[in-house]
Design a protein around this motif. Sequence first.
Motif, mmCIF file in Angstrom:
data_model
loop_
_atom_site.group_PDB
_atom_site.id
_atom_site.type_symbol
_atom_site.label_atom_id
_atom_site.label_comp_id
_atom_site.label_asym_id
_atom_site.label_seq_id
_atom_site.Cartn_x
_atom_site.Cartn_y
_atom_site.Cartn_z
ATOM 1 N N GLY A 25 -4.569 -3.804 -5.685
ATOM 2 C CA GLY A 25 -4.130 -5.104 -6.178
ATOM 3 C C GLY A 25 -3.741 -5.057 -7.642
ATOM 4 N N ILE A 26 -4.510 -4.337 -8.438
ATOM 5 C CA ILE A 26 -4.194 -4.190 -9.865
ATOM 6 C C ILE A 26 -2.820 -3.559 -10.044
ATOM 7 C CG2 ILE A 26 -4.829 -2.954 -11.986
ATOM 8 C CD1 ILE A 26 -7.795 -3.209 -10.972
ATOM 9 N N GLU A 27 -2.533 -2.533 -9.243
ATOM 10 C CA GLU A 27 -1.250 -1.837 -9.378
ATOM 11 C C GLU A 27 -0.078 -2.760 -9.053
ATOM 12 O OE1 GLU A 27 0.983 2.331 -8.252
ATOM 13 O OE2 GLU A 27 -1.190 2.106 -8.053
ATOM 14 N N PHE A 28 -0.212 -3.577 -8.007
ATOM 15 C CA PHE A 28 0.880 -4.476 -7.640
ATOM 16 C C PHE A 28 1.158 -5.499 -8.738
ATOM 17 C CE2 PHE A 28 -0.570 -3.524 -3.130
ATOM 18 C CZ PHE A 28 0.417 -2.562 -2.951
ATOM 19 N N VAL A 29 0.097 -6.083 -9.295
ATOM 20 C CA VAL A 29 0.276 -7.059 -10.377
ATOM 21 C C VAL A 29 0.830 -6.366 -11.622
ATOM 22 C CG1 VAL A 29 -0.869 -8.759 -11.848
ATOM 23 C CG2 VAL A 29 -1.576 -8.501 -9.468
ATOM 24 N N LEU A 30 0.331 -5.164 -11.886
ATOM 25 C CA LEU A 30 0.785 -4.414 -13.059
ATOM 26 C C LEU A 30 2.268 -4.069 -12.966
ATOM 27 C CD1 LEU A 30 -0.275 -3.216 -15.702
ATOM 28 C CD2 LEU A 30 -0.824 -1.128 -14.441
ATOM 29 N N LEU A 31 2.743 -3.749 -11.775
ATOM 30 C CA LEU A 31 4.165 -3.454 -11.597
ATOM 31 C C LEU A 31 5.022 -4.696 -11.857
ATOM 32 C CD1 LEU A 31 4.087 -1.141 -8.446
ATOM 33 C CD2 LEU A 31 4.682 -0.483 -10.779
ATOM 34 N N ALA A 32 4.504 -5.871 -11.494
ATOM 35 C CA ALA A 32 5.214 -7.117 -11.797
ATOM 36 C C ALA A 32 5.247 -7.350 -13.307
ATOM 37 C CB ALA A 32 4.546 -8.288 -11.090
ATOM 38 N N VAL A 33 4.147 -7.058 -13.984
ATOM 39 C CA VAL A 33 4.096 -7.186 -15.446
ATOM 40 C C VAL A 33 5.098 -6.235 -16.097
ATOM 41 C CG1 VAL A 33 2.648 -6.751 -17.471
ATOM 42 C CG2 VAL A 33 1.707 -7.995 -15.518
ATOM 43 N N MET A 34 5.183 -5.015 -15.580
ATOM 44 C CA MET A 34 6.130 -4.038 -16.117
ATOM 45 C C MET A 34 7.572 -4.473 -15.863
ATOM 46 S SD MET A 34 4.087 -0.550 -15.047
ATOM 47 C CE MET A 34 5.133 0.615 -15.921
ATOM 48 N N ALA A 35 7.810 -5.150 -14.739
ATOM 49 C CA ALA A 35 9.155 -5.680 -14.464
ATOM 50 C C ALA A 35 9.516 -6.756 -15.496
ATOM 51 C CB ALA A 35 9.222 -6.246 -13.048
ATOM 52 N N TYR A 36 8.547 -7.599 -15.830
ATOM 53 C CA TYR A 36 8.772 -8.622 -16.863
ATOM 54 C C TYR A 36 9.080 -7.963 -18.202
ATOM 55 C CZ TYR A 36 7.722 -12.281 -20.273
ATOM 56 O OH TYR A 36 7.790 -13.153 -21.329
ATOM 57 N N ARG B 115 10.502 -5.054 -18.674
ATOM 58 C CA ARG B 115 11.877 -4.534 -18.601
ATOM 59 C C ARG B 115 12.900 -5.671 -18.688
ATOM 60 N NH1 ARG B 115 12.451 -0.759 -20.877
ATOM 61 N NH2 ARG B 115 10.615 -1.681 -21.827
ATOM 62 N N TYR B 116 12.561 -6.818 -18.106
ATOM 63 C CA TYR B 116 13.447 -7.992 -18.180
ATOM 64 C C TYR B 116 13.652 -8.420 -19.635
ATOM 65 C CZ TYR B 116 14.351 -13.001 -18.456
ATOM 66 O OH TYR B 116 14.832 -14.234 -18.811
ATOM 67 N N VAL B 117 12.563 -8.500 -20.381
ATOM 68 C CA VAL B 117 12.667 -8.895 -21.791
ATOM 69 C C VAL B 117 13.449 -7.848 -22.578
ATOM 70 C CG1 VAL B 117 11.375 -9.438 -23.895
ATOM 71 C CG2 VAL B 117 10.516 -10.208 -21.682
ATOM 72 N N ALA B 118 13.188 -6.550 -22.294
ATOM 73 C CA ALA B 118 13.860 -5.472 -23.022
ATOM 74 C C ALA B 118 15.370 -5.495 -22.821
ATOM 75 C CB ALA B 118 13.295 -4.123 -22.589
ATOM 76 N N VAL B 119 15.817 -5.826 -21.616
ATOM 77 C CA VAL B 119 17.250 -5.814 -21.296
ATOM 78 C C VAL B 119 17.920 -7.135 -21.630
ATOM 79 C CG1 VAL B 119 18.946 -5.609 -19.421
ATOM 80 C CG2 VAL B 119 16.993 -4.044 -19.508
ATOM 81 N N CYS B 120 17.257 -8.239 -21.306
ATOM 82 C CA CYS B 120 17.895 -9.558 -21.432
ATOM 83 C C CYS B 120 17.708 -10.211 -22.805
ATOM 84 C CB CYS B 120 17.372 -10.495 -20.348
ATOM 85 S SG CYS B 120 17.741 -9.927 -18.671
ATOM 86 N N ASP B 121 16.682 -9.798 -23.540
ATOM 87 C CA ASP B 121 16.449 -10.377 -24.869
ATOM 88 C C ASP B 121 15.968 -9.286 -25.826
ATOM 89 O OD1 ASP B 121 16.251 -12.195 -26.879
ATOM 90 O OD2 ASP B 121 14.695 -13.426 -25.953
ATOM 91 N N TYR C 150 14.555 -8.391 -11.610
ATOM 92 C CA TYR C 150 15.657 -7.445 -11.467
ATOM 93 C C TYR C 150 16.981 -8.138 -11.129
ATOM 94 C CZ TYR C 150 13.200 -3.190 -12.421
ATOM 95 O OH TYR C 150 12.532 -2.177 -13.082
ATOM 96 N N ILE C 151 16.934 -9.291 -10.526
ATOM 97 C CA ILE C 151 18.163 -10.070 -10.346
ATOM 98 C C ILE C 151 18.718 -10.470 -11.710
ATOM 99 C CG2 ILE C 151 19.076 -12.278 -9.544
ATOM 100 C CD1 ILE C 151 17.201 -12.044 -7.134
ATOM 101 N N ARG C 152 17.821 -10.927 -12.595
ATOM 102 C CA ARG C 152 18.241 -11.292 -13.950
ATOM 103 C C ARG C 152 18.698 -10.061 -14.729
ATOM 104 N NH1 ARG C 152 16.162 -16.284 -15.611
ATOM 105 N NH2 ARG C 152 17.496 -15.955 -17.441
ATOM 106 N N ILE C 153 17.990 -8.943 -14.551
ATOM 107 C CA ILE C 153 18.345 -7.706 -15.265
ATOM 108 C C ILE C 153 19.727 -7.206 -14.833
ATOM 109 C CG2 ILE C 153 17.801 -5.233 -15.446
ATOM 110 C CD1 ILE C 153 14.821 -6.073 -15.406
ATOM 111 N N ILE C 154 19.960 -7.177 -13.510
ATOM 112 C CA ILE C 154 21.256 -6.715 -13.001
ATOM 113 C C ILE C 154 22.373 -7.626 -13.466
ATOM 114 C CG2 ILE C 154 22.616 -6.360 -10.900
ATOM 115 C CD1 ILE C 154 19.977 -5.466 -9.548
ATOM 116 N N SER C 155 22.103 -8.920 -13.460
ATOM 117 C CA SER C 155 23.094 -9.884 -13.935
ATOM 118 C C SER C 155 23.441 -9.633 -15.400
ATOM 119 C CB SER C 155 22.564 -11.310 -13.756
ATOM 120 O OG SER C 155 23.465 -12.257 -14.281
ATOM 121 N N ALA C 156 22.419 -9.345 -16.209
ATOM 122 C CA ALA C 156 22.643 -9.073 -17.632
ATOM 123 C C ALA C 156 23.397 -7.758 -17.829
ATOM 124 C CB ALA C 156 21.311 -9.036 -18.368
ATOM 125 N N ILE C 157 23.057 -6.748 -17.026
ATOM 126 C CA ILE C 157 23.717 -5.440 -17.141
ATOM 127 C C ILE C 157 25.197 -5.546 -16.802
ATOM 128 C CG2 ILE C 157 23.856 -3.124 -16.121
ATOM 129 C CD1 ILE C 157 20.818 -3.140 -15.903
#
Length: 317
Positions: free
Chosen positions: A109-120, A122-128, A218-225
Amino acid sequence: MGRDNQTWVSEFILLGLSSDWDTQISLFVLFLVMYVVTMLGNCLIVLLIRLDSRLHTPMYFFLTNLSLVDVSYATSIVPQLLAHFLAEHKAVPFRSCAAQLFFSLALGGIEFVLLAVMAYDRYVAVCDPLRYLAIMHGGRCARLAVTSWVSGSINSFMQTTITFQLPMCTNKFIDHISCELLAVVRLVCVDTFSNEVAIMVSSILLLMTPFCLVLLSYIRIISAILKIQSREGRRKAFHTCASHLTVVALCYGMAIFTYIQPHSGPSVLQEKLISLFYAILTPMLNPMIYSLRNKEVKGAWHKLLGKFSGLTSKLAT
């Protein structure tokens, strides 16, 4: 009656992967090598991030947490699995089985939540990117990491408590490589509808919710890319997320396949293979994915190896 029935089972017998001795020896050697590679790879990643100041960023802070989760998850299952390959009596005490279920569920469970946090992240890194360090400051990163660990642990505690309060009757044979949730629930001699509902709710909270957040990120990230004008800029932006996206595909794909539909889910053999996938293969591959697909990590490796070779040459002279 439920409490009395529980006392009938003081230990469980894991049936494992095979009863053939030669096959067990071969599997012992294979999984031992993979476990050693897993431990070395993840520990080296943590050490590298610790030693190289260029990797003291939010992304690598979360990667350190991911490596710690992978090492812990593998250790909660693999050493016992290796011992049982060499043992004639493959018994697990009742409390040890409950502890193994708790830790494996918590770490998953920790890993699944952590992967979502890591996605966030990456979203900030690419989009802002201009406000990345202001948004992903140390305090926020720490809170996100703590949230991952606490949410996985609470969910696991509830699932383990519910499962092991149910009467297990006299059946003590678990047709699995470890005390896995669905395998243990099958031993219960009363209606398990409430457990199946709990598994479904858990799947939604700690699997589908983070998965949807990853998907949205990743939808937002791809859109930004796609809005980036230069081809080189698009390539660099995508490369920033490639390692994490690969790990997400590995982890979420198998978990969704396993837990979303307990009744019509995988066969017992498939469950065993999926458990091996999470306990051995994924923790072994994650450091390789982040090392081979990440220029910063490869650069840090070269720097560290250069220092080591320089030190050894000085000692030799």
